[in-house]
Design a protein around this motif. Structure first.
Motif, PDB file in Angstrom:
ATOM      1  N   ASP A   3     -12.383 -39.455  97.818  1.00 24.93           N
ATOM      2  CA  ASP A   3     -10.707 -39.323  97.758  1.00 24.93           C
ATOM      3  C   ASP A   3     -10.607 -39.348  96.170  1.00 24.93           C
ATOM      4  O   ASP A   3      -9.487 -38.659  95.760  1.00 24.93           O
ATOM      5  CB  ASP A   3     -10.062 -40.801  98.287  1.00 24.93           C
ATOM      6  CG  ASP A   3     -10.192 -40.620  99.753  1.00 24.93           C
ATOM      7  OD1 ASP A   3     -10.264 -39.779 100.365  1.00 24.93           O
ATOM      8  OD2 ASP A   3     -10.197 -41.916 100.397  1.00 24.93           O
ATOM      9  N   THR A   4     -11.102 -39.941  95.341  1.00 25.54           N
ATOM     10  CA  THR A   4     -10.912 -39.884  94.004  1.00 25.54           C
ATOM     11  C   THR A   4     -11.068 -38.785  93.360  1.00 25.54           C
ATOM     12  O   THR A   4     -10.498 -38.411  92.571  1.00 25.54           O
ATOM     13  CB  THR A   4     -11.592 -41.147  93.347  1.00 25.54           C
ATOM     14  OG1 THR A   4     -11.547 -42.355  93.773  1.00 25.54           O
ATOM     15  CG2 THR A   4     -11.572 -41.281  91.712  1.00 25.54           C
ATOM     16  N   LEU A   5     -12.155 -38.089  93.636  1.00 19.64           N
ATOM     17  CA  LEU A   5     -12.480 -36.702  93.145  1.00 19.64           C
ATOM     18  C   LEU A   5     -11.477 -35.809  93.790  1.00 19.64           C
ATOM     19  O   LEU A   5     -11.191 -34.750  92.906  1.00 19.64           O
ATOM     20  CB  LEU A   5     -14.058 -36.219  93.704  1.00 19.64           C
ATOM     21  CG  LEU A   5     -15.019 -36.964  93.034  1.00 19.64           C
ATOM     22  CD1 LEU A   5     -16.485 -36.933  93.547  1.00 19.64           C
ATOM     23  CD2 LEU A   5     -15.202 -36.706  91.489  1.00 19.64           C
ATOM     24  N   MET A   6     -11.021 -35.984  94.980  1.00 15.11           N
ATOM     25  CA  MET A   6     -10.106 -34.846  95.443  1.00 15.11           C
ATOM     26  C   MET A   6      -8.855 -35.072  94.710  1.00 15.11           C
ATOM     27  O   MET A   6      -8.137 -33.933  94.329  1.00 15.11           O
ATOM     28  CB  MET A   6      -9.682 -35.543  97.037  1.00 15.11           C
ATOM     29  CG  MET A   6      -8.826 -34.550  97.652  1.00 15.11           C
ATOM     30  SD  MET A   6      -8.537 -35.476  99.323  1.00 15.11           S
ATOM     31  CE  MET A   6      -7.903 -37.091  98.764  1.00 15.11           C
ATOM     32  N   VAL A   7      -8.371 -36.377  94.450  1.00 12.53           N
ATOM     33  CA  VAL A   7      -7.206 -36.576  93.573  1.00 12.53           C
ATOM     34  C   VAL A   7      -7.351 -35.745  92.245  1.00 12.53           C
ATOM     35  O   VAL A   7      -6.365 -35.187  91.747  1.00 12.53           O
ATOM     36  CB  VAL A   7      -6.846 -37.947  93.427  1.00 12.53           C
ATOM     37  CG1 VAL A   7      -5.735 -38.209  92.314  1.00 12.53           C
ATOM     38  CG2 VAL A   7      -6.310 -38.827  94.717  1.00 12.53           C
ATOM     39  N   GLU A   8      -8.512 -35.945  91.619  1.00 10.37           N
ATOM     40  CA  GLU A   8      -8.819 -35.220  90.258  1.00 10.37           C
ATOM     41  C   GLU A   8      -8.681 -33.996  90.207  1.00 10.37           C
ATOM     42  O   GLU A   8      -8.428 -33.044  89.488  1.00 10.37           O
ATOM     43  CB  GLU A   8     -10.266 -35.689  89.841  1.00 10.37           C
ATOM     44  CG  GLU A   8     -10.277 -37.281  89.313  1.00 10.37           C
ATOM     45  CD  GLU A   8      -9.415 -37.546  88.195  1.00 10.37           C
ATOM     46  OE1 GLU A   8      -8.873 -36.589  87.233  1.00 10.37           O
ATOM     47  OE2 GLU A   8      -8.867 -38.721  88.348  1.00 10.37           O
ATOM     48  N   GLN A   9      -9.110 -33.318  91.472  1.00  5.91           N
ATOM     49  CA  GLN A   9      -8.834 -31.984  91.527  1.00  5.91           C
ATOM     50  C   GLN A   9      -7.241 -31.404  91.621  1.00  5.91           C
ATOM     51  O   GLN A   9      -7.019 -30.522  91.019  1.00  5.91           O
ATOM     52  CB  GLN A   9      -9.520 -31.282  92.787  1.00  5.91           C
ATOM     53  CG  GLN A   9     -11.032 -31.248  93.188  1.00  5.91           C
ATOM     54  CD  GLN A   9     -11.448 -31.133  94.294  1.00  5.91           C
ATOM     55  OE1 GLN A   9     -10.878 -30.509  95.242  1.00  5.91           O
ATOM     56  NE2 GLN A   9     -12.728 -31.604  94.677  1.00  5.91           N
ATOM     57  N   LEU A  10      -6.430 -32.256  92.231  1.00  2.00           N
ATOM     58  CA  LEU A  10      -5.205 -31.930  92.286  1.00  2.00           C
ATOM     59  C   LEU A  10      -4.571 -31.905  90.761  1.00  2.00           C
ATOM     60  O   LEU A  10      -3.853 -31.302  90.380  1.00  2.00           O
ATOM     61  CB  LEU A  10      -4.585 -32.842  93.329  1.00  2.00           C
ATOM     62  CG  LEU A  10      -3.061 -32.851  93.241  1.00  2.00           C
ATOM     63  CD1 LEU A  10      -2.604 -31.582  93.698  1.00  2.00           C
ATOM     64  CD2 LEU A  10      -2.455 -34.066  94.323  1.00  2.00           C
ATOM     65  N   ARG A  11      -4.931 -33.220  90.255  1.00  2.00           N
ATOM     66  CA  ARG A  11      -4.668 -33.340  88.783  1.00  2.00           C
ATOM     67  C   ARG A  11      -4.997 -32.177  87.826  1.00  2.00           C
ATOM     68  O   ARG A  11      -4.260 -31.807  87.000  1.00  2.00           O
ATOM     69  CB  ARG A  11      -5.026 -34.655  88.410  1.00  2.00           C
ATOM     70  CG  ARG A  11      -4.441 -35.248  87.224  1.00  2.00           C
ATOM     71  CD  ARG A  11      -5.000 -36.333  86.604  1.00  2.00           C
ATOM     72  NE  ARG A  11      -5.545 -37.255  87.522  1.00  2.00           N
ATOM     73  CZ  ARG A  11      -4.647 -38.434  87.692  1.00  2.00           C
ATOM     74  NH1 ARG A  11      -3.550 -38.355  87.020  1.00  2.00           N
ATOM     75  NH2 ARG A  11      -4.915 -39.276  88.552  1.00  2.00           N
ATOM     76  N   ASP A  12      -6.087 -31.553  88.094  1.00  2.80           N
ATOM     77  CA  ASP A  12      -6.465 -30.607  87.429  1.00  2.80           C
ATOM     78  C   ASP A  12      -5.888 -29.356  87.319  1.00  2.80           C
ATOM     79  O   ASP A  12      -5.606 -28.481  86.512  1.00  2.80           O
ATOM     80  CB  ASP A  12      -8.185 -30.363  87.408  1.00  2.80           C
ATOM     81  CG  ASP A  12      -9.066 -31.397  86.770  1.00  2.80           C
ATOM     82  OD1 ASP A  12      -8.493 -32.263  85.930  1.00  2.80           O
ATOM     83  OD2 ASP A  12     -10.135 -31.335  87.063  1.00  2.80           O
ATOM     84  N   VAL A  13      -5.475 -29.204  88.612  1.00  2.00           N
ATOM     85  CA  VAL A  13      -4.830 -27.708  89.072  1.00  2.00           C
ATOM     86  C   VAL A  13      -3.197 -28.030  88.247  1.00  2.00           C
ATOM     87  O   VAL A  13      -2.819 -27.056  87.758  1.00  2.00           O
ATOM     88  CB  VAL A  13      -4.390 -27.601  90.428  1.00  2.00           C
ATOM     89  CG1 VAL A  13      -3.486 -26.558  90.557  1.00  2.00           C
ATOM     90  CG2 VAL A  13      -5.867 -27.441  91.149  1.00  2.00           C
ATOM     91  N   VAL A  14      -2.941 -29.171  88.490  1.00  2.00           N
ATOM     92  CA  VAL A  14      -1.408 -29.161  88.014  1.00  2.00           C
ATOM     93  C   VAL A  14      -1.368 -29.148  86.496  1.00  2.00           C
ATOM     94  O   VAL A  14      -0.573 -28.557  85.740  1.00  2.00           O
ATOM     95  CB  VAL A  14      -0.767 -30.763  88.324  1.00  2.00           C
ATOM     96  CG1 VAL A  14       0.672 -30.852  87.757  1.00  2.00           C
ATOM     97  CG2 VAL A  14      -0.610 -30.580  89.566  1.00  2.00           C
TER      98      VAL A  14
END
Length: 642
Positions: free
Chosen positions: A156-167
């Protein structure tokens, strides 16, 4: 879908996440979870998720302890605004929940490869600089985690980091933006200033007893000595319990059989590549194309080269169709895809075209890692089993003694003596502390809350067991108490006298500064004004916004002054560090510029970072409108009188 898989399999290792993995999950394990309040109302709702009062309390205590560790001897509980910090922690929890929900709904996932890369980089799981499977499993076991639950949390944490990196990666900055920023950020201003120090006026100040008495009456309501308390307490710590003797081989064997499947077994994994043919407008044409590609492969065509030229998956085609390691049941792939992959028998085998909702896939098994179970006789298995047994025995001890502690504290609520005698504990006493907290256990928010509760403060009974650390419980009771009281004039006279003297000295300094500013504006030079006041004009020389040693307030005032005209200066004043007042003469301004033939790479990076942060904040605000957030008002924390 395959682009999402590609993103998942190449997730980042983020420093902030490393703090999360060590700092938060481990801190909320152990006996802290032994006593759970039945009254655990939700204090926030984020979409379909709820944040409970218990969750907020645990997160708040974690933040509080982290502050204590960070500040060390400089930590002061009376400088913590607990209400504001609780609100800040809650907002962070809401933001995390928003991002997790949005990431999931947007299709982000963290696959095995990303998770493996991340976990192997965590220092806590390493021995001699390398990832240790045994160390990893031991730490999880000691903190009551299964590998599945822990890894799901980290996904879940890594998944959020993927979203953050895209933004964050969407921010765009042009060279012209950078040049403009360079002109401002590297701008140099040449100025002089006079500094008026209130301390130099103290000798000319006189404060009368009547003025002190008047100030006392003005501030009487705020000159209260806050209530304070001393606590008696007993402490039950898991770390102080006697460890069990090493178990027999039979016990270890029984434990091994119980833990073998989850702790000592590594499941089969497969590494795969694929060629995807989208359905497009003509499904039959897509099927025929897939069959033709399969025939080429059977005829000896290179799979990776064919994937690069024919696959419709943009995420994997440039890597020869490589999808990384696929673990059975991880949910990253459609069931038909997974079934076909695990139906292949050896590395190098290729499946016939497999239809899923995304198109036709030709799947190649590139690498196969068989399931493995560590043998009972292996030395690291023996050590892990022994440690596990001892830890389980300690947990049983602490659970049993915790129950006794709770029961004894309740049954003998008028004293701690029976509790201490029965459990072999020592009664200790805190120093005086207020509602702002104190030293030792008095710095713990839960202890402070209990100390000033009706049960302990008014009724005079023992508290319930309180968790103050991952392995410590305390029961507290009132030892001594002092109610709030009005401080007498004699107690605060010296403080009020200094306060009045400083105010008067400050007023004289400000008056002289204003007179000096008017003199400069009337045409006098700064040297003439300085000489008339027995001061020295200070000339720092050309200065940028980031110059050190001058103080932020002074530089801020200098860079807010208008550009001087060709033959005249600009003038202004500023309240600067230490309570002084500065009168400023701005003489010249030189804009920053690039050397011929150079590009503003550094400025581009700096502006992009700032703009990315602004865009992420805007994205977060937009999420609040997309995903409904309901917040209940937090109960106000009672303020401490000065």
């Amino acid at each position: 879908m395959m682009q999402q898989i590609r993103d998942s399999l190449n997730g980042p290792v983020i420093v902030g996440v490393l703090l999360l993995i060590i700092g938060i999950p481990f801190a909320f394990s152990g006996i802290e979870g032994y006593f759970q309040s039945n009254a655990n109302p939700p204090i926030a709702k984020v979409g379909d998720s709820k944040i409970t009062a218990d969750q907020l309390n645990r997160a708040y205590e974690q933040r509080y302890r982290r502050l204590q560790q960070l500040l060390g001897e400089n930590f002061r509980a009376d400088q913590i605004n607990s209400q504001r910090m609780r609100e800040s922690v809650l907002q962070e929890m809401v933001q995390t929940s928003l991002l997790q929900q949005q990431a999931k709904s947007s299709g982000y996932r963290a696959g095995d490869a990303a998770l493996r890369d991340y976990l192997t980089a965590v220092p806590a799981f390493q021995e001699n600089g390398k990832f240790s499977t045994q160390r990893y499993k031991e730490l999880l076991a000691q903190n009551s985690y299964t590998t599945d639950s822990f890894e799901a949390q980290q996904r879940d944490t890594l998944m959020v980091e993927q979203l953050r990196d895209v933004v964050l990666g969407s921010a765009v900055v042009t060279p012209d933006d950078a040049k403009l920023a360079l002109r401002l950020s590297k701008q140099e201003r040449n100025f002089q200033y006079l500094q008026f120090e209130p301390a130099k006026y103290l000798a000319d100040v006189t404060v009368t007893p009547e003025q002190i008495a008047a100030r006392y009456e003005e501030r009487k309501a705020s000159l209260q000595a806050p209530e304070r308390i001393k606590l008696a307490f007993v402490e039950l710590a898991q770390s102080k319990l006697a460890k069990a003797a090493a178990p027999s081989a039979d016990i270890l064997k029984t434990l091994y059989e119980a833990e073998k499947a989850t702790r000592f077994s590594t499941p089969e994994t497969r590494k795969a590549s694929h060629i995807l043919i989208n359905f497009g407008a003509d499904k039959e044409a897509a099927r025929k194309k897939a069959d033709d590609l399969y025939a080429q492969l059977k005829g000896g065509a290179n799979f990776a080269e064919l994937a690069k030229t024919a696959s419709d998956d943009p995420g994997s085609k440039n890597k020869g169709g490589d999808l990384g390691i696929i673990k059975r049941g991880d949910g990253l792939l459609p069931p038909k895809f997974e079934s076909a992959l695990y139906g292949l028998s050896k590395a190098g085998d290729t499946s016939e075209p497999v239809e899923t909702e995304f198109g036709f896939h030709i799947i190649k098994l590139t690498e196969l890692s068989d399931a493995r179970t560590q043998a009972f006789e292996e030395a690291d298995v023996q050590k892990a089993l022994t440690d596990l047994y001892i830890n389980k025995e300690l947990q049983l001890q602490i659970q049993e003694k915790s129950k006794q502690l709770e029961q004894l504290a309740f049954e003998s609520d008028a004293s701690l003596e029976p509790v201490a005698k029965e459990l072999g504990l020592t009664i200790e006493t805190t120093d005086w502390f207020t509602r702002a907290g104190g030293a030792g256990i008095a710095a713990n928010p839960a202890v402070i809350e209990a100390a000033f509760s009706q049960a302990v403060l008014t009724d005079g009974v023992n508290s319930k067991p309180i968790s103050v650390d991952a392995d410590r419980l305390v029961v507290v009771r009132k030892a001594e108490y002092e109610a709030p009281r009005q401080r007498q004039l004699a107690e605060v006279e010296a403080t009020l006298r200094d306060e009045l003297r400083n105010e008067q000295a400050r007023a004289k300094a400000v008056a002289d500064a204003k007179a000096a500013l008017e003199a400069l504006k009337s045409g006098k030079t700064i040297e003439e004004v300085a000489a008339s006041l027995n001061l020295t004009a200070q000339s720092p020389g050309p200065s940028t916004r980031s110059r050190s040693g001058l103080g932020l307030a002074l530089l801020d005032a200098v860079f807010k002054l208008p550009r001087p005209a060709a033959t005249t200066s600009s003038y202004g004043e500023a309240n600067i560090e230490g309570g002084a007042t500065a009168v400023i003469e701005l003489k010249t301004v030189v804009d920053g510029s690039l050397k011929p033939g150079t590009e503003p790479a550094g400025e581009l990076a700096s502006i992009r970072e700032a703009r990315a942060g602004a865009e992420f904040n805007a994205y977060h605000e937009a999420l609040k409108k997309l995903i409904k957030v309901e917040l209940k008002e937090l109960p106000a924390q009672e303020p401490v009188a000065p």
